[in-house]
Design a protein around this motif. Sequence first.
Motif, short mmCIF file in Angstrom:
data_model
loop_
_atom_site.label_atom_id
_atom_site.label_comp_id
_atom_site.label_asym_id
_atom_site.label_seq_id
_atom_site.Cartn_x
_atom_site.Cartn_y
_atom_site.Cartn_z
N ALA A 58 11.29 66.86 27.48
CA ALA A 58 11.19 66.99 29.23
C ALA A 58 12.38 67.73 29.19
O ALA A 58 11.98 68.25 30.37
CB ALA A 58 11.02 65.48 30.21
N PHE A 59 13.63 66.77 29.11
CA PHE A 59 14.62 68.10 29.21
C PHE A 59 14.57 69.40 29.25
O PHE A 59 14.64 70.67 29.62
CB PHE A 59 15.69 67.39 28.87
CG PHE A 59 17.65 67.49 29.43
CD1 PHE A 59 17.29 67.80 30.47
CD2 PHE A 59 17.81 68.36 28.49
CE1 PHE A 59 18.60 67.80 31.42
CE2 PHE A 59 18.94 68.74 28.75
CZ PHE A 59 19.65 68.48 30.44
N SER A 60 13.58 69.36 27.37
CA SER A 60 13.59 70.67 26.64
C SER A 60 12.87 71.38 27.36
O SER A 60 13.36 72.80 27.48
CB SER A 60 13.43 70.82 25.07
OG SER A 60 12.80 70.24 24.73
N ARG A 61 12.22 70.82 27.88
CA ARG A 61 11.18 71.67 28.99
C ARG A 61 11.78 72.19 30.19
O ARG A 61 11.19 73.66 30.42
CB ARG A 61 9.12 70.91 28.55
CG ARG A 61 8.23 71.32 27.30
CD ARG A 61 7.80 70.15 27.71
NE ARG A 61 6.62 69.77 26.61
CZ ARG A 61 5.66 68.74 26.35
NH1 ARG A 61 5.44 68.18 27.33
NH2 ARG A 61 5.44 68.93 25.04
N ALA A 62 11.90 71.55 30.83
CA ALA A 62 12.40 71.88 32.13
C ALA A 62 13.41 72.81 31.58
O ALA A 62 13.29 73.62 32.60
CB ALA A 62 13.35 70.64 32.67
N LYS A 63 14.43 73.06 30.81
CA LYS A 63 15.51 74.04 30.86
C LYS A 63 14.50 75.60 30.22
O LYS A 63 15.51 76.29 31.02
CB LYS A 63 16.28 73.16 29.94
CG LYS A 63 17.49 72.06 30.23
CD LYS A 63 18.42 73.09 30.38
CE LYS A 63 19.67 72.21 31.09
NZ LYS A 63 20.46 72.83 31.94
N LEU A 64 13.63 74.98 29.57
CA LEU A 64 12.73 76.51 29.00
C LEU A 64 12.48 77.18 30.39
O LEU A 64 12.06 78.16 29.87
CB LEU A 64 12.06 75.55 27.69
CG LEU A 64 11.02 77.37 27.26
CD1 LEU A 64 11.74 78.49 26.75
CD2 LEU A 64 10.38 76.16 26.40
N LEU A 150 21.48 65.03 24.18
CA LEU A 150 21.74 66.73 24.07
C LEU A 150 21.53 67.93 23.48
O LEU A 150 20.71 68.76 24.00
CB LEU A 150 22.67 66.59 25.78
CG LEU A 150 23.24 65.75 26.76
CD1 LEU A 150 24.20 66.33 27.19
CD2 LEU A 150 21.58 66.32 28.23
N PRO A 151 22.68 68.09 22.53
CA PRO A 151 21.88 69.13 21.80
C PRO A 151 21.25 69.17 20.93
O PRO A 151 20.40 69.78 21.06
CB PRO A 151 23.52 68.70 20.90
CG PRO A 151 23.66 67.68 21.46
CD PRO A 151 23.57 66.77 22.89
N ILE A 152 20.33 67.76 20.74
CA ILE A 152 18.61 67.79 20.28
C ILE A 152 18.10 68.59 21.02
O ILE A 152 16.23 69.13 20.25
CB ILE A 152 18.44 66.37 19.60
CG1 ILE A 152 19.34 65.77 18.67
CG2 ILE A 152 16.68 65.90 19.50
CD1 ILE A 152 19.49 64.10 18.43
N SER A 153 17.89 68.24 22.31
CA SER A 153 17.56 68.86 23.51
C SER A 153 16.98 70.19 22.65
O SER A 153 16.18 70.72 23.55
CB SER A 153 17.28 68.11 24.56
OG SER A 153 18.15 68.52 25.60
#
Length: 309
Positions: A58-64, A150-153
């Motif tokens: 979810a964090f990676s999608r939000a950042k994208l 964090l770095p993985i996301s």
Amino acid sequence: MSETTHDGGVAVSALPSPDEGLTAAQLAAKYGLAVSGARPPVREYVRQLWGRRHFILAFSRAKLTAQYSQAKLGQLWQVATPLLNAFVYFMIFGVLLNASRGMPKDVYIPFLVTGVFVFTFTQSSVMSGVRAISGNLGLVRALHFPRASLPISFALQQLQQLLYSMLVMFVVVIGFGSYPDASWALIVPVLILQFAFNTGLALVFARAGAKTPDLAQLMPFVMRTWMYASGVMFSIPVFLADKPQWVANVLQWNPAAIYMDLMRFALIEEYGAENLPDHVWAVAGGWALLLAVGGFLYFWKAEERYGRG
């Protein structure tokens, strides 16, 4: 216990504490206490990361989604940025400097576009990784979670961005005469290996960037040098044909060049196995395993220090 005072009263003395004389470490062991934010064993750390998998995604999608939220073209910049870079490199290296050297235009343009998109995946993973901790100190200090999330996301965010961009890359490759065939199935293992490598690299630079925030200012120069040494704009064997063989070998065995060449081999019909270094799949797997495992352990060892000054 009690005793009579001189005026006839009764004074009560406290019983000795059962913890009297115990050190802090002994008290913690006795009552099962642990240091807040202490580094768990590796197996437990992996288990915690797996438990946060929904947060990571979810964090990676939000950042994208938020990456280009202020731009009028929005998410189109995910594709436009590497395409514009490829156009600039084509004009400078392909036209002015003749970096194509014997490569027909209908091969060189897909060669260049594929190289730019694939290298950008690694470059963006490293640049976002170096700021993963130092750029999110509020989150790191406010909540308890495995910091590797964090770095993985961020690496996962870059993978998602590449997948969107690859639709355009496919159009370019097909437009210049390389149509889908069985070799396109190799795209999947190449992406898996490169994602593992990028994630490990992001973890390494996340720890380094947490300790030295100024590293984020240096990394663009490092990445630009790496790009020029990886054959993004030219074929390493052809361009270095008049140089000692070991020079070409060193450049071809660097991981960025390995993953670009494998993707080119999968997508471009005219880019045959003769353009690949020896034992290319073993080297690609070795780089992925080395960075994924080594980077994870390197990051995990500093788990207690993230966000503490």
